[in-house]
Design a protein around this motif. Sequence first.
Motif, PDB file in Angstrom:
ATOM      1  N   GLU A 142       0.925  -1.241   0.017  1.00 30.81           N
ATOM      2  CA  GLU A 142      -0.041   0.132  -0.185  1.00 30.81           C
ATOM      3  C   GLU A 142       0.890   1.275   0.090  1.00 30.81           C
ATOM      4  N   ASN A 143       1.803   1.327   0.719  1.00 26.71           N
ATOM      5  CA  ASN A 143       2.777   2.439   0.720  1.00 26.71           C
ATOM      6  C   ASN A 143       3.301   2.574  -0.448  1.00 26.71           C
ATOM      7  N   THR A 144       3.810   1.534  -1.165  1.00 25.40           N
ATOM      8  CA  THR A 144       4.338   1.589  -2.300  1.00 25.40           C
ATOM      9  C   THR A 144       3.614   2.270  -3.499  1.00 25.40           C
ATOM     10  N   LEU A 145       2.406   1.765  -3.470  1.00 28.19           N
ATOM     11  CA  LEU A 145       1.383   2.160  -4.344  1.00 28.19           C
ATOM     12  C   LEU A 145       1.307   3.600  -4.211  1.00 28.19           C
ATOM     13  N   LEU A 146       1.061   4.051  -2.976  1.00 25.43           N
ATOM     14  CA  LEU A 146       0.825   5.352  -2.601  1.00 25.43           C
ATOM     15  C   LEU A 146       1.695   6.357  -3.140  1.00 25.43           C
ATOM     16  N   THR A 147       3.202   5.831  -3.045  1.00 26.44           N
ATOM     17  CA  THR A 147       4.278   6.644  -3.481  1.00 26.44           C
ATOM     18  C   THR A 147       4.176   6.901  -4.976  1.00 26.44           C
ATOM     19  N   GLY A 148       3.937   5.566  -5.657  1.00 28.98           N
ATOM     20  CA  GLY A 148       3.754   5.721  -6.941  1.00 28.98           C
ATOM     21  C   GLY A 148       2.871   6.367  -7.758  1.00 28.98           C
TER      22      GLY A 148
END
Length: 305
Positions: A142-148
Amino acid sequence: MRKLLSFAAAALLVLGFSAGAQAAGYVLLDKGKKAENFPAAPKRVVVMDYSTLDTMDELGLSSAVIAVPKMHLPKYLEKFRDKKYEDVGGVMEFDIEKIYKLKPDFIVISNRQLKSHEKLSKIAPTVNVNIDSRRYMDSFRENTLLTGRIWNKEAEAKQLISKVDTAVNRLRAEASDRGGKALLVMFSAGRYSAFGSGSRFGIIYDAFGVAQADGGIQVSNHGKAVNSEYIAKINPDYFFVVDRDAVVEGKASPKKEVENTLIRTTKAFKNGKIGYLPADHWYLANGGAKSLLLMVNDIHSVISK
């Protein structure tokens, strides 16, 4: 006053992105009663969370970073010591006046800075992306998708997640094939603290698939205080050590202090299955894309001996 969003709210970006907000240069991070817009593709970001700094770097977003806390900067993120990145101090004690003077358009924090969230959110939109250890891998994704999504690199973020998932799944299969039970401790000031499933280091059991030598350890931020007699009694096949002093004191604990007479009676010691897990990516930056790959390699190097 801007409301600091917990990651649970911020992660709704992944599911509830607003096209209209994007067109206006903002992204919607919360679909709840107090929905709030945050800047899309911010260009002046103070990153207080090393895990996010790690992932941003892997996504090619280092040019958006203007400042980081350099006091305990992990060695594998050494590039951010460059003078083009301002130093705002430590992750716990940082220079909030300097952050104000830098005029950031976005601030990323974790729970280590949570007590200052109101002050920081007055400076710039501030989001907390702390890893939830009870759902570690989901939280990382979720954090990685948020950043992306914020920086319009969603496809790259998904590729990065796939790379990490593949490495974790391979380790999980290997751990299952090899068997054996593990005990993970943090060592600090001559004392051991044991961590189990669901804890800050519980990923070793919950995601990496290594069996626990003691399934009765209750979840707590600082772990279960134990001694070498306990460790000898548990007698793990694998013994993993996170040396907190390497970060807090700036130098590693003496090996002979960790591996005392009783520790040397364990199966882990006798079979050469003791692993020292670098505090840089286990204690400071666990939850970043690169740190997770390093963590996988750390466990693999021990169980595959």
